[in-house]
Write an enzyme that holds these catalytic residues in place. Structure first.
Site: not given
Length: 352
Positions: A246, A291
């Site tokens: 990611s 996140k």
């Protein structure tokens, strides 16, 4: 004290004890929390996170941070019921079924190994994407990553073999191999031209029907392929024990920024996430809520968000964090340019 009162007290104490014991029973869930966030333009300890040799680089003072998710739990180290309940009440924590992170019959060690491999692949793809944007030549070849035992390719193709051609069709990307094999029926022969130890040879492999129930009847030979790149510069990315794909987008932006004189950030604290392909396509990731929280806590005011994550991101974005929608690395560069100069449109995640 009456017998009835004594019975009630005993029952209450028993319920309390059972409840306390039950709270510490392991449960098959994993707690996802905001993890560390790291500046791709900065250092990991005393080492620059991105090191480039073979080309001129430029010092940077901005922030292009990738973000992570920390997890607690998993097979052999399960969280207890109390921890799960506490996580369900915390808006910054996600409690997910164990199988969402650790599939059945896959060991924790295997999952961690796959995450490490995905991180390495994402770094290579990020380098390819950045150099593509800079119009620097990159050579791509297709090689055998692994061979599945019990299928026709076993004993004929080997890890490291370069696939030069399939049925006479020159190969540059992995989808091209699947496309040629897909033209056959199970039981038919596919002719591979393979480069091994610097020499080309022809290898015939008979296809079989895929054993995967999700693709019944699909012709396969039993190889896993990957693209291998030769770059005009050497790029080394140091991230410690962080795994997964990611951070790809932020790696590519960090590489690009270091190879160009102007700072992409314009003094802003930029964070973001998203997988990246060598062609610069940005893909979705998991744990978007955690996140974003990690990014905002670190000081980010702008968060680069893959389009497919926009819906979830809008629903839980922390106050003060601007969501910028990205589909490609090129689009991310244009958005950062608009943010820096104040000219042009900045794509935003649409509100629900």
């Amino acid at each position: 004290m009456s017998r009835r009162a004594a019975t009630l007290i005993f029952a209450s104490v028993l319920i309390l004890v059972l409840g306390m014991v039950g709270a510490f029973i392991p449960v098959p869930y994993v707690a996802l929390r905001p993890g560390p966030t790291t500046n791709t333009l900065g250092q990991l300890g005393k080492t620059p996170l991105i090191q480039i040799s073979g080309a001129r680089t430029y010092p940077k003072s901005g922030h292009l941070n990738f973000v992570t998710v920390a997890y607690q739990g998993g097979p052999g180290n399960r969280i207890d019921l109390f921890t799960a309940l506490r996580g369900w009440l915390d808006p910054d924590v996600a409690i997910v079924p164990e199988e969402a992170i650790f599939p059945k019959n896959v060991s924790t060690k295997k999952v961690e190994q796959e995450n490490t491999e995905e991180m390495a692949t994402s770094q290579e793809a990020a380098t390819a994407a950045a150099l593509h944007e800079l119009h620097l030549p990159t050579t791509t070849t297709v090689v055998v990553d692994s061979v599945q035992q019990g299928l026709p390719a076993a004993g004929k193709l080997r890890p490291g073999d370069q696939i030069v051609a399939v049925d006479g069709t020159q190969i540059k990307q992995t989808p091209e191999v699947s496309a040629v094999i897909g033209k056959h029926k199970p039981g038919q022969t596919v002719k591979f031209t393979v480069r091994r130890a610097g020499k080309d040879s022809s290898v015939d492999v008979t296809t079989v029907a895929s054993p995967d129930k999700s693709t019944p009847g699909k012709p396969v030979v039993g190889v896993v392929l990957r693209e291998k790149f030769q770059f005009p510069v050497q790029v080394k990315i140091s991230v410690g024990d962080v795994g997964g794909p990611s951070a790809g987008l932020m790696f590519s932006l960090g590489i690009y920024d270091k190879l160009t004189p102007q700072e992409l950030t314009g003094g802003k604290f930029i964070a973001g996430t998203g997988t990246i392909t060598p062609e610069g396509q940005v893909g979705p990731i998991g744990g978007i809520q955690q996140k974003m929280v990690a990014a905002r806590h670190a000081g980010a005011t702008v968060f680069l968000t893959p389009t497919q994550n926009c819906s979830d991101a809008v629903a839980s974005a922390p106050k003060g964090l601007r969501l910028v929608r990205v589909d490609t690395m090129h689009g991310a560069l244009q958005a950062l340019g608009a943010l820096r100069t104040g000219q042009g449109a900045v794509p935003a995640c649409p509100s629900k």
